[in-house]
Design a protein around this motif. Structure first.
Motif, PDB file in Angstrom:
ATOM      1  N   ARG A 357      14.364  27.654  35.859  1.00  0.00           N
ATOM      2  CA  ARG A 357      13.178  27.278  36.619  1.00  0.00           C
ATOM      3  C   ARG A 357      13.294  25.814  37.046  1.00  0.00           C
ATOM      4  N   ASP A 358      12.382  25.394  37.905  1.00  0.00           N
ATOM      5  CA  ASP A 358      12.374  23.988  38.320  1.00  0.00           C
ATOM      6  C   ASP A 358      12.210  23.049  37.132  1.00  0.00           C
ATOM      7  N   SER A 359      11.542  23.522  36.106  1.00  0.00           N
ATOM      8  CA  SER A 359      11.319  22.701  34.911  1.00  0.00           C
ATOM      9  C   SER A 359      12.555  22.572  34.038  1.00  0.00           C
ATOM     10  N   GLY A 360      13.589  23.375  34.342  1.00  0.00           N
ATOM     11  CA  GLY A 360      14.786  23.379  33.521  1.00  0.00           C
ATOM     12  C   GLY A 360      14.792  24.465  32.466  1.00  0.00           C
ATOM     13  N   THR A 363      14.895  31.262  33.111  1.00  0.00           N
ATOM     14  CA  THR A 363      14.043  32.295  33.689  1.00  0.00           C
ATOM     15  C   THR A 363      14.246  33.606  32.940  1.00  0.00           C
ATOM     16  N   CYS A 366      17.361  36.973  36.757  1.00  0.00           N
ATOM     17  CA  CYS A 366      18.397  36.286  37.530  1.00  0.00           C
ATOM     18  C   CYS A 366      19.378  37.324  38.071  1.00  0.00           C
TER      19      CYS A 366
END
Length: 435
Positions: A357-360, A363, A366
């Protein structure tokens, strides 16, 4: 005169072109729909069926466009003839008859130089002889405005070509209407500048320019296409229709100005060698940019040729993983595939998409993408088969396999003496077909 851009590539939309034809007060509308790979693929289709090879969207585009251009007296110039301009001309004539629209089509041929190109000459990109790249399937010279002017002289409503240099599609109607001589280098340079700015259609109205939060473009979903008002001295104003999305600014113009230009001091076209350094772009109003200052030198003695060759087959396949540790299972699947294909001699690329995710944080869904180049379809299919086998032989939770194998046409380029290229104009009348 006023000239518009109705397409910037083979997959472009037709709506903005129809809008320009209806509302912009155009003299000419140019649809640039051809790229190096596009024409090679057209040649490939023509080898399988001699009746095709032209732009597959030609009829669908013209069904919407030609009634409008006919009503408003707009001449259409386009390279949708691709690898088979004569067939494209016949389709266009028959369409006009079906629509009940009278018209004349002028077809320009002569860009196909496969039978006269010396395949021993080195490619410009790597110095390797053309023939050593693979089986050559196409060789198309970039024609210039001189090849189009006889077609325009016929009074045709539609001019269809194959491979013509993108700016030349605009230079020819500009020179024809404004009375420019083709050796008037300052004016031909100015026309080439206009053509270069318009050739990619929506790019100069903000399409390829847009970058949210950095370069915001309003109304991108309803992007309007550009036109140019060109004076007899070659100065021009780039604009777009009111009520359409996008923007015309010095920023969009300057970005397009340098698009695909390797040497701004000597941009070679079949019509002129253009020097961009003196060019000026000035905002003169909302969505209006005035351009001037193009400098030109005499046209080259040679024409560039785009050469297509059989470069092998590409396998592209993928499988999705979902749930806890989805990325770990996808990476394990990638390791399984690359291990099993290690002895094939193929160059394999396996990557996990959407793992973080953008937060690192990882997910829970995928996808593994595997790609490879192979010398033949059977070898490419081996790659896809290994990905498909992951359904039951790989990590848990895999699904949604998609596999695609297709031939790749490689592109290199060379030069051919201008004297070796012979062009011809064939005129087709919709009236004759109706009779």
């Amino acid at each position: 005169m006023r000239i518009g851009s109705g397409a910037g590539f083979a997959g472009d939309r037709i709506g903005p072109a129809v809008d320009l034809a209806a509302r912009a007060g155009l003299d000419d509308l140019v649809l640039e729909c051809l790229a190096e790979r596009t024409i090679a693929l057209g040649q490939q289709r023509k080898l399988r069926d001699p009746a095709v090879g032209y732009d597959p969207r030609l009829r669908a585009r013209f069904e919407r466009l030609l009634p409008v251009t006919g009503e408003h007296g707009v001449r259409v110039v386009t390279n949708m003839g691709a690898a088979n301009p004569l067939a494209a001309g016949a389709v266009t004539r028959d369409l006009l008859v079906d629509l009940g629209v009278r018209g004349k089509i002028a077809v320009v041929t002569g860009d196909d130089v496969l039978d006269r190109l010396d395949l021993r000459v080195p490619a410009l990109e790597d110095g390797i002889p053309l023939a050593d790249h693979g089986a050559v399937v196409s060789a198309n010279a970039y024609l210039g405005a001189d090849a189009l002017l006889p077609a325009l002289d016929t009074g045709a409503n539609v001019v269809l070509t194959g491979r013509v240099a993108d700016p030349s599609l605009f230079v020819a109607p500009l020179a024809h209407r404004l009375g420019w001589e083709l050796d008037d280098w300052p004016r031909i340079a100015a026309g080439t500048l206009v053509g270069h700015l318009l050739e990619c259609a929506g790019q100069v109205t903000g399409g390829y320019f847009a970058d949210p939060g950095v370069k915001d473009v309003p109304g991108l979903a309803e992007l309007g296409f550009p036109f140019a008002e060109v004076a007899s001295d070659g100065t021009a104003t780039i604009g777009k229709l009111a009520g359409t999305g996008g923007v015309v600014s010095t920023g969009t113009v300057r970005e397009q100005l340098l698009y695909e230009v390797t040497d701004p001091t000597g941009y070679r076209t079949p019509d002129v060698v253009l020097d961009f350094r003196p060019v000026r772009a000035e905002q003169t109003g909302a969505d209006r940019v005035r351009i001037s200052g193009a400098a030109g030198m005499a046209r080259p003695a040679e024409l560039k040729v785009s050469v297509g060759y059989r470069a092998g087959y590409r396998a592209e396949c993928g499988i999705s993983y979902a749930g806890p540790n989805a990325a770990g299972r996808a990476r394990l699947a990638a390791d399984v595939v690359t291990t099993r294909l290690r002895g094939t001699g193929l160059r394999i690329r396996a990557e996990v998409l959407g793992a973080l995710r953008d937060s690192g944080e990882p997910t829970d869904e995928c996808r593994l993408r595997v790609a490879a180049m192979a010398p033949d379809p059977a070898a490419a299919d081996v790659v896809c088969h290994e990905v498909e086998a992951l359904y039951t032989n790989g990590p848990a939770g895999g699904g949604g396999v998609r596999a695609d194998v297709r031939e790749v046409i490689g592109i290199v380029s060379a030069f051919i003496p201008r004297s070796d290229v012979e062009t011809r104009v064939t005129v087709l009348e919709a009236d004759d077909a109706a009779a």
